[in-house]
Design an enzyme around this catalytic site. Structure first.
Site, PDB file in Angstrom:
ATOM      1  N   THR A  42       0.825  -1.212   0.000  1.00 35.27           N
ATOM      2  CA  THR A  42       0.000   0.000   0.000  1.00 35.27           C
ATOM      3  C   THR A  42       0.859   1.262   0.000  1.00 35.27           C
ATOM      4  O   THR A  42       0.402   2.342  -0.351  1.00 35.27           O
ATOM      5  CB  THR A  42      -0.929  -0.009   1.234  1.00 35.27           C
ATOM      6  N   LYS A  43       2.120   1.085   0.408  1.00 34.63           N
ATOM      7  CA  LYS A  43       2.996   2.245   0.575  1.00 34.63           C
ATOM      8  C   LYS A  43       3.351   2.927  -0.741  1.00 34.63           C
ATOM      9  O   LYS A  43       3.817   4.061  -0.744  1.00 34.63           O
ATOM     10  CB  LYS A  43       4.266   1.815   1.313  1.00 34.63           C
ATOM     11  N   ASP A  44       3.132   2.211  -1.872  1.00 29.09           N
ATOM     12  CA  ASP A  44       3.369   2.854  -3.177  1.00 29.09           C
ATOM     13  C   ASP A  44       2.560   4.142  -3.302  1.00 29.09           C
ATOM     14  O   ASP A  44       2.999   5.130  -3.890  1.00 29.09           O
ATOM     15  CB  ASP A  44       2.921   1.921  -4.321  1.00 29.09           C
TER      16      ASP A  44
END
Ligand code: PLP
Length: 452
Positions: A42-44
């Protein structure tokens, strides 16, 4: 249709209903599977958003170096964006992080400096302090600072939140998210609560972290801080991205439960997610009594299981930490190697001679006796031998005249110690009915083999 670059593939991840791993939870449980992002987490989303906001603010210019303290996933997102946009990356991380995460950052061309975990954030050796020092010492550098950079939660407010609302058609009642920087939970929660203020937001915390106590008492208690194994969630300080007013409750999950549930998600749902997904599901199960069948729960699965192959998915690693329960062998396990072979039986009307021939042919010492579909008796070589010595003419008689009581049926999941008690000297075997209604025999020989 194609994307202009990999960054355009970020977001629009699938939502998948869970069935087995959450069977105790009386609600519809949906996983927002963020592993589908190109950097597998999700950090993208927030990495790109932090870079773009910094570019707009003139803090990040062509040729600059991006510096960050990252446990791996934010680094992946930053490194990916940096390649597309032409920046260099230097990351600091802790020696607690999976080797796979560090190797992946290096694979994307980043320089990675590994720092000790067990020091205070203010300690000059901590990965926060080292990244701040690098920012001061490196000309033309920009530190993303995912903890306090509010572009982090804004990314989730603008993308993850609306996706969850649309994918559940506004039916979501509960959001469950592991909390690290707080960006994911705070961004999604703000968007969802704007749509429906009744949605409950539950943050997953870990033992060794300060969040839960701070939420419940307003006290930042240093005594709550100690080293833990769970990756990605919990903190020893209060990041600005955590908006405590949007989080209704924090639930703490042990390292062991987080690890066990990380494995269960893979094995029971076929979704290969990371450690914080395991924490989130274990936490949800702890809170199951607060839910009802009409509820729709969304759990965020932050990252991919490959990053934990040497840890939670490695049996030795699990065993070394006492996280693997000793394996309980069951009746079915004794015969799993020969389930494809039909059981050898004899008809009650066949002769003893035919029965002996069958036992010799299949090299077996006992056989169930059937009459049509019924199990009506049993014969064993020991019993036959004793009787044939005195009465050789028995060979021509029907099996029904010499057979003993039928073998007892046991449950296929009967644990081995109880099974062994049933298969004693008097009754050298038992029968089990399988899911497809076929029957198999378990002999004392099978049990000895299973114990070996
Ligand atoms: C695997 C994993 N899970 C959960 C989180 C927590 O997300 P957030 O930092 O948005 O609170 C992170 C953050 O680094 C993470 O890497």
């Amino acid at each position: 249709m194609w994307y202009q670059n990999i960054l355009q593939a970020i977001g629009n991840t699938p939502m998948v209903q869970l069935h087995r791993v959450t069977k105790e939870v009386p609600a519809t449980v949906l996983a927002k599977v963020e592993t589908f992002n190109p950097g597998h987490s999700t950090k993208d989303r927030m990495a790109l958003r932090m870079i773009e906001d910094a570019e707009k603010a003139g803090k990040l210019k062509p040729g600059y170096t991006i510096i960050e303290g990252t446990s791996g996933n934010t680094g992946m997102g930053l490194a990916m964006a940096a390649i597309v946009k032409g920046y260099k990356c230097i990351f600091t991380t802790t020696d607690k992080q999976s080797k796979e995460k560090v190797d992946a950052l290096r694979a994307l061309g980043a320089e990675v400096i590994v720092c000790p975990t067990n020091v205070d954030p203010e300690d000059p050796r901590s990965y926060y302090s080292v990244s701040s020092r690098l920012e001061r010492e490196t000309p033309n550098s920009w530190k993303a600072n995912q903890y306090d950079n509010l572009s982090n939660r804004q990314a989730h407010y603008e993308s993850t939140g609306p996706e969850i609302w649309a994918q559940t058609e506004g039916k979501i009642t509960h959001l469950v998210v592991g909390v690290g920087t707080g960006g994911t939970i705070s961004g999604i929660a703000r968007y969802l609560k704007e749509q429906n203020p009744n949605i409950k937001v539950w943050g997953i915390d870990t033992y060794g972290s300060v969040f839960k106590k701070y939420k419940e008492t307003g006290i930042f208690d240093k005594n709550e801080i100690y080293p833990y194994i769970t990756e990605g969630i919990g903190e020893d300080f209060l990041p600005q991205n955590v908006d405590f007013s949007l989080i209704d409750h924090f639930e703490k999950v042990t390292d062991k439960d987080a690890a066990i549930y990380t494995r269960k998600i893979a094995r029971e749902e076929g979704i290969f997610a990371g450690n914080s997904a395991g924490s989130a599901i274990a936490g949800l199960i702890q809170m199951k009594d607060r839910l009802s069948p009409e509820d729709v729960v969304v759990v965020v699965f932050h990252d991919h299981g490959t990053r934990y192959l040497a840890k939670m998915f490695n049996d030795d690693w699990m065993r070394d930490r006492g996280f693997l329960e000793p394996e309980v062998k069951r009746a079915i396990d004794c015969i799993s190697h020969r389930l494809h072979l039909p059981m050898v039986t004899v008809e009650a009307s066949q002769t003893v001679g035919e029965a002996i021939h069958k036992m010799m042919h299949f090299n077996i010492s006992q056989m169930p006796v059937k009459s049509g579909a019924e199990f009506v008796g049993s014969i064993t070589d020991q019993n036959l031998l004793a009787r044939l010595i005195d009465e050789p003419e028995l060979r021509g008689k029907a099996v029904s005249e010499v057979m003993q009581a039928p073998f007892a049926f046991v449950d296929k999941n009967l644990p081995l110690p109880q099974l062994a008690k049933q298969v004693d000297k008097k009754m050298g075997a038992v029968l089990v009915k399988l899911d497809d209604e076929t029957v198999q025999i378990i002999t004392s020989h099978d049990i000895i083999q299973a114990l070996a």
